[in-house]
Design a protein around this motif. Sequence first.
Motif, mmCIF file in Angstrom:
data_model
loop_
_atom_site.group_PDB
_atom_site.id
_atom_site.type_symbol
_atom_site.label_atom_id
_atom_site.label_comp_id
_atom_site.label_asym_id
_atom_site.label_seq_id
_atom_site.Cartn_x
_atom_site.Cartn_y
_atom_site.Cartn_z
ATOM 1 N N VAL A 132 60.911 91.788 26.253
ATOM 2 C CA VAL A 132 62.129 91.625 25.457
ATOM 3 C C VAL A 132 62.363 92.847 24.553
ATOM 4 O O VAL A 132 63.492 93.139 24.167
ATOM 5 N N TYR A 133 61.299 93.582 24.254
ATOM 6 C CA TYR A 133 61.426 94.831 23.498
ATOM 7 C C TYR A 133 61.615 96.047 24.417
ATOM 8 O O TYR A 133 61.809 97.147 23.921
ATOM 9 N N GLU A 134 61.513 95.839 25.732
ATOM 10 C CA GLU A 134 61.474 96.964 26.679
ATOM 11 C C GLU A 134 60.482 98.019 26.162
ATOM 12 O O GLU A 134 60.751 99.220 26.129
ATOM 13 N N ALA A 135 59.335 97.519 25.765
ATOM 14 C CA ALA A 135 58.340 98.340 25.078
ATOM 15 C C ALA A 135 57.732 99.385 26.013
ATOM 16 O O ALA A 135 57.649 99.180 27.234
ATOM 17 N N PRO A 136 57.290 100.506 25.445
ATOM 18 C CA PRO A 136 56.616 101.522 26.259
ATOM 19 C C PRO A 136 55.431 100.971 27.031
ATOM 20 O O PRO A 136 55.105 101.470 28.115
ATOM 21 N N THR A 137 54.806 99.903 26.509
ATOM 22 C CA THR A 137 53.656 99.308 27.189
ATOM 23 C C THR A 137 54.036 98.683 28.527
ATOM 24 O O THR A 137 53.162 98.399 29.346
ATOM 25 N N THR A 138 55.337 98.457 28.782
ATOM 26 C CA THR A 138 55.796 97.912 30.062
ATOM 27 C C THR A 138 56.166 99.027 31.043
ATOM 28 O O THR A 138 56.511 98.753 32.188
ATOM 29 N N GLY A 139 56.114 100.280 30.581
ATOM 30 C CA GLY A 139 56.558 101.391 31.408
ATOM 31 C C GLY A 139 58.036 101.699 31.257
ATOM 32 O O GLY A 139 58.564 102.619 31.882
ATOM 33 N N MET A 140 58.728 100.919 30.418
ATOM 34 C CA MET A 140 60.150 101.156 30.168
ATOM 35 C C MET A 140 60.313 102.083 28.963
ATOM 36 O O MET A 140 59.398 102.253 28.164
ATOM 37 N N THR A 141 61.492 102.672 28.874
ATOM 38 C CA THR A 141 61.832 103.497 27.709
ATOM 39 C C THR A 141 62.871 102.740 26.894
ATOM 40 O O THR A 141 63.968 102.489 27.390
ATOM 41 N N PRO A 142 62.550 102.346 25.663
ATOM 42 C CA PRO A 142 63.505 101.557 24.880
ATOM 43 C C PRO A 142 64.821 102.298 24.683
ATOM 44 O O PRO A 142 64.851 103.524 24.565
ATOM 45 N N ALA A 143 65.904 101.527 24.637
ATOM 46 C CA ALA A 143 67.235 102.121 24.516
ATOM 47 C C ALA A 143 67.382 102.966 23.256
ATOM 48 O O ALA A 143 68.130 103.935 23.232
ATOM 49 N N TYR A 144 66.650 102.601 22.210
ATOM 50 C CA TYR A 144 66.792 103.280 20.921
ATOM 51 C C TYR A 144 65.850 104.476 20.774
ATOM 52 O O TYR A 144 65.701 105.022 19.683
ATOM 53 N N SER A 145 65.228 104.888 21.882
ATOM 54 C CA SER A 145 64.165 105.906 21.769
ATOM 55 C C SER A 145 64.660 107.235 21.211
ATOM 56 O O SER A 145 63.875 108.015 20.688
ATOM 57 N N ARG A 146 65.963 107.491 21.316
ATOM 58 C CA ARG A 146 66.498 108.750 20.785
ATOM 59 C C ARG A 146 67.232 108.559 19.458
ATOM 60 O O ARG A 146 67.810 109.503 18.927
ATOM 61 N N THR A 147 67.208 107.348 18.929
ATOM 62 C CA THR A 147 67.883 107.072 17.657
ATOM 63 C C THR A 147 67.003 107.535 16.502
ATOM 64 O O THR A 147 65.796 107.319 16.501
ATOM 65 N N LYS A 148 67.640 108.169 15.517
ATOM 66 C CA LYS A 148 66.927 108.533 14.294
ATOM 67 C C LYS A 148 67.147 107.416 13.278
ATOM 68 O O LYS A 148 68.246 107.249 12.755
ATOM 69 N N PHE A 149 66.106 106.648 13.042
ATOM 70 C CA PHE A 149 66.203 105.507 12.140
ATOM 71 C C PHE A 149 65.873 105.889 10.705
ATOM 72 O O PHE A 149 65.080 106.790 10.460
ATOM 73 N N GLU A 150 66.480 105.158 9.781
ATOM 74 C CA GLU A 150 66.005 105.128 8.400
ATOM 75 C C GLU A 150 65.272 103.802 8.245
ATOM 76 O O GLU A 150 65.865 102.740 8.467
ATOM 77 N N VAL A 151 63.992 103.865 7.907
ATOM 78 C CA VAL A 151 63.233 102.614 7.780
ATOM 79 C C VAL A 151 63.366 102.066 6.367
ATOM 80 O O VAL A 151 63.425 102.821 5.392
ATOM 81 N N VAL A 152 63.461 100.753 6.284
ATOM 82 C CA VAL A 152 63.525 100.074 4.996
ATOM 83 C C VAL A 152 62.406 99.041 4.945
ATOM 84 O O VAL A 152 61.891 98.609 5.973
ATOM 85 N N ASP A 153 62.048 98.678 3.739
ATOM 86 C CA ASP A 153 60.989 97.692 3.529
ATOM 87 C C ASP A 153 61.525 96.561 2.674
ATOM 88 O O ASP A 153 61.807 96.745 1.494
ATOM 89 N N GLY A 154 61.705 95.400 3.301
ATOM 90 C CA GLY A 154 62.162 94.249 2.537
ATOM 91 C C GLY A 154 63.667 94.271 2.274
ATOM 92 O O GLY A 154 64.427 94.971 2.945
#
Length: 208
Positions: A132-154
Motif C-alpha cells: 500500500v506504500y509501494e515501498a522500496p522493499t517491494t521493488g517499486m519506486t514510490p510516486a513521491y520519490s522525487r518530491t522535496k518534502f518539508e517534514v513536520v512533527d505533530g
Amino acid sequence: GTHYTITPITVGTLTIERPQFVWGQGWGTTVECPVLMFYVEGGGRRIMVDTGCSDPDQATKYHKPFVRRPEEEPTRALAAAGVNPADIDTVMVTHLHWDHCYNQELFTNARFLVQRLELQYAAAPHSIFANVYEAPTTGMTPAYSRTKFEVVDGDVELAGGLTLVFAPGHAPGMQCPLVNTAEGAYYIAGDNAPLYENLEGNKFGRPI
C-alpha cells in the motif's frame, strides 16, 4: 478569523472490500470509494489536501480495481474545479499510501508537508503494509520519490483557522487538516473515518 472553502475533487473510483473499512464486517461485499483531492482556499492561500492515485492500469494491476472517467483525469478535474496546479502554495500530505500521493509533480510551486514519522515508516514499513506504500522493499519506486518534502512533527498551525492535526490511526504518521469555514470548523478525517459507520458505531452498539 479567516474563513476557507473546501472543494472535494474526484479523480476516480476504487472498489474496496467492505471489511477493510468496517473491521470484520461485510465479508463478500464491496464499497465503491471515490479517490479525492481536497482544494482549500482562503486568506490568500491555495492548498491541496492529497493528490490522488495512479492511472487505472497500474492501480488495478498492483492494488484494487480502479476506474477513472475522462473528466476525472487529474489535470481535467482540477481545471473543472477552477484550480491551476501552479497556483497551489501548499500540499498537505495526509499520509503516503499510494492512493493519496500520486500527481505531486503537477504542483510545481507548492511546498509539501508530511509528518516525519510517516516519511520514516513509508521507507521500510511492516511487510503487510509494504504494497500500500509501494515501498522500496517491494521493488517499486514510490510516486513521491522525487518530491522535496518539508517534514513536520505533530500539530502545526499553518495559518489562522487552518491547523494540521497529527492523527495516527490509519497510518502511523497520519495528519488531518482542521479548517475554519463560514459554516463552522471542518475536519478532513480522510481514511481515519472513511464511512459514517465508523463514527456511528457497529451493530453491536460499540464504537469501531
